[in-house]
Design an enzyme around this catalytic site. Structure first.
Site, PDB file in Angstrom:
ATOM      1  N   MET A 124      59.122  79.433  81.162  1.00 16.89           N
ATOM      2  CA  MET A 124      60.398  79.606  80.453  1.00 16.89           C
ATOM      3  C   MET A 124      60.741  81.084  80.370  1.00 16.89           C
ATOM      4  SD  MET A 124      60.523  76.815  77.495  1.00 16.89           S
ATOM      5  CE  MET A 124      60.331  75.093  77.888  1.00 16.89           C
ATOM      6  N   SER A 125      62.011  81.386  80.561  1.00 14.38           N
ATOM      7  CA  SER A 125      62.491  82.765  80.502  1.00 14.38           C
ATOM      8  C   SER A 125      63.980  82.735  80.206  1.00 14.38           C
ATOM      9  CB  SER A 125      62.253  83.453  81.858  1.00 14.38           C
ATOM     10  OG  SER A 125      63.038  84.630  81.945  1.00 14.38           O
ATOM     11  N   HIS A 130      59.521  81.515  73.091  1.00 14.01           N
ATOM     12  CA  HIS A 130      59.665  82.331  71.878  1.00 14.01           C
ATOM     13  C   HIS A 130      59.241  81.531  70.643  1.00 14.01           C
ATOM     14  CE1 HIS A 130      63.014  84.144  74.450  1.00 14.01           C
ATOM     15  NE2 HIS A 130      62.283  85.205  74.183  1.00 14.01           N
ATOM     16  N   ARG A 162      66.003  84.598  81.424  1.00 11.80           N
ATOM     17  CA  ARG A 162      66.685  84.882  82.696  1.00 11.80           C
ATOM     18  C   ARG A 162      66.840  83.639  83.577  1.00 11.80           C
ATOM     19  NH1 ARG A 162      63.889  90.196  82.199  1.00 11.80           N
ATOM     20  NH2 ARG A 162      65.533  91.774  82.153  1.00 11.80           N
ATOM     21  N   GLN A 186      51.718  85.601  76.938  1.00 16.30           N
ATOM     22  CA  GLN A 186      50.941  85.874  78.152  1.00 16.30           C
ATOM     23  C   GLN A 186      51.840  85.912  79.389  1.00 16.30           C
ATOM     24  OE1 GLN A 186      47.919  86.788  78.674  1.00 16.30           O
ATOM     25  NE2 GLN A 186      47.692  86.422  80.866  1.00 16.30           N
TER      26      GLN A 186
HETATM   27  P1  AMP Z   1      61.668  88.513  75.531  1.00 12.31           P
HETATM   28  O1  AMP Z   1      62.726  87.977  74.632  1.00 12.31           O
HETATM   29  O2  AMP Z   1      61.789  88.056  76.944  1.00 12.31           O
HETATM   30  O3  AMP Z   1      61.470  89.995  75.380  1.00 12.31           O
HETATM   31  O4  AMP Z   1      60.297  87.865  75.040  1.00 12.31           O
HETATM   32  C1  AMP Z   1      59.867  87.997  73.704  1.00 12.31           C
HETATM   33  C2  AMP Z   1      58.434  87.518  73.605  1.00 12.31           C
HETATM   34  O5  AMP Z   1      58.352  86.147  74.018  1.00 12.31           O
HETATM   35  C3  AMP Z   1      57.486  88.298  74.526  1.00 12.31           C
HETATM   36  O6  AMP Z   1      56.250  88.506  73.852  1.00 12.31           O
HETATM   37  C4  AMP Z   1      57.317  87.373  75.692  1.00 12.31           C
HETATM   38  O7  AMP Z   1      56.094  87.537  76.381  1.00 12.31           O
HETATM   39  C5  AMP Z   1      57.359  86.016  75.001  1.00 12.31           C
HETATM   40  N1  AMP Z   1      57.714  84.963  75.963  1.00 12.31           N
HETATM   41  C6  AMP Z   1      58.766  84.940  76.813  1.00 12.31           C
HETATM   42  N2  AMP Z   1      58.729  83.840  77.583  1.00 12.31           N
HETATM   43  C7  AMP Z   1      57.623  83.154  77.216  1.00 12.31           C
HETATM   44  C8  AMP Z   1      57.019  81.936  77.646  1.00 12.31           C
HETATM   45  N3  AMP Z   1      57.558  81.195  78.611  1.00 12.31           N
HETATM   46  N4  AMP Z   1      55.876  81.529  77.041  1.00 12.31           N
HETATM   47  C9  AMP Z   1      55.316  82.291  76.061  1.00 12.31           C
HETATM   48  N5  AMP Z   1      55.831  83.436  75.607  1.00 12.31           N
HETATM   49  C10 AMP Z   1      56.963  83.875  76.173  1.00 12.31           C
END
Ligand code: AMP
Length: 277
Positions: free
Chosen positions: A181-182, A34, A184, A145
């Protein structure tokens, strides 16, 4: 850094900002992935807006909406460090009042991959992102991505509905062992966390084989599949080698291709992807 909890507050802060606005929509529980988007937005715009909203409409009935990790204090401290100007944090009632009845449906590209395993997911994503775009009115919006199909869906929505902004895709940020990274990843116990490295291992193998000249998509699918199967904690939902624009499965890799997969490690569903040149 200002916090807007209501749509009215967000709109009024936006109206006072004449320069370019970079926008990063998130569901919070922030990590370096993020923050890489926030940093790019910071470098390219006069104002940076980040939203934190765990969007209920993009979760299926048996999915993890309630369990989704949340830590607002920590998120806000991280965003302040990155010199975010405005954090938009609406409630679900603010975004979806009683009798909310309008939805954005992007067809076709949503039929496949995530769309086929998570029915209704992209309807929720497209609708909330369209609402956020109307509220924030960004010059540029930044997406990772990591969620490759999501970026395609958003770009299609913006083009088809003539939305007045630029959608920018940023590279996937990974842990040192390759795991994307996630938010989750927090669900994984130590054993599952080790097993989760199999996703990136399998994708990098596909990339290496492609670089060596392999052009049979099914051969690559089978190689990726056998690596994942070799990890006892992993259960495959899909392994795809597809066209990067339409997401149609390829037979011969005669153009840039997207290798993507969804795998359950224990109860945790993980996705990842890599481009094959
Ligand atoms: P989320 O909070 O999971 O909805 O993600 C918010 C934004 O961050 C989305 O555009 C995701 O694609 C991006 N994002 C999540 N994980 C990553 C990562 N490991 N690397 C780059 N962008 C990410």
């Amino acid at each position: 850094m200002r916090i807007a909890n209501t749509i009215a507050q967000m709109k009024s802060a936006r109206a006072k900002s004449p320069g370019s606005v970079g926008f990063v929509p998130t569901m919070g529980y922030l990590h370096e992935g993020h923050l890489s988007l926030v940093r790019q937005a910071r470098a390219e715009n006069s104002l940076v807006v980040v939203s934190i909203f765990v969007n209920p409409t993009q979760f299926g009935p048996s999915e993890d909406f309630k369990a989704y990790p949340r830590d607002t204090e920590r998120d806000l401290a991280m965003l302040k460090k990155e010199k975010t100007d405005i954090v938009f944090m609406p409630t679900a009632e603010e975004m979806y009042p009683l009798h909310f009845n309008s939805w954005v449906v992007v067809e076709k590209v949503t039929d496949r991959l995530e769309g086929s395993f998570r029915p209704g997911h992209f309807k929720g994503v497209a609708t909330v992102v369209a609402k956020l775009f109307n509220i924030v009115e960004p010059t540029r919006a930044y997406f990772g991505q990591k969620d490759a199909q999501q970026v395609l869906v958003i770009k299609k929505m913006v083009a088809d509905l003539n939305m007045n902004l630029e959608v920018i895709t940023a590279p996937t940020v990974r842990e040192s062992d390759g795991l994307a990274m996630s938010s989750r990843n927090i669900y994984l116990n130590p054993q599952e966390r080790r097993a989760a490295t199999v996703l990136y291992k399998a994708l990098t193998l596909a990339q290496t084989q492609r670089k060596k000249g392999e052009s049979n998509a099914e051969t690559l699918r089978q190689q990726v599949t056998s690596i994942i199967i070799g990890e006892p904690l992993a259960k495959i939902e899909y392994v795809s080698i597809a066209d990067t624009e339409t997401l149609e499965e390829l037979t011969a890799i005669d153009r840039l291709a997207l290798a993507s997969l969804a795998v359950r490690i224990g109860k945790t569903r993980l996705i990842d992807n890599i481009l094959l040149e």
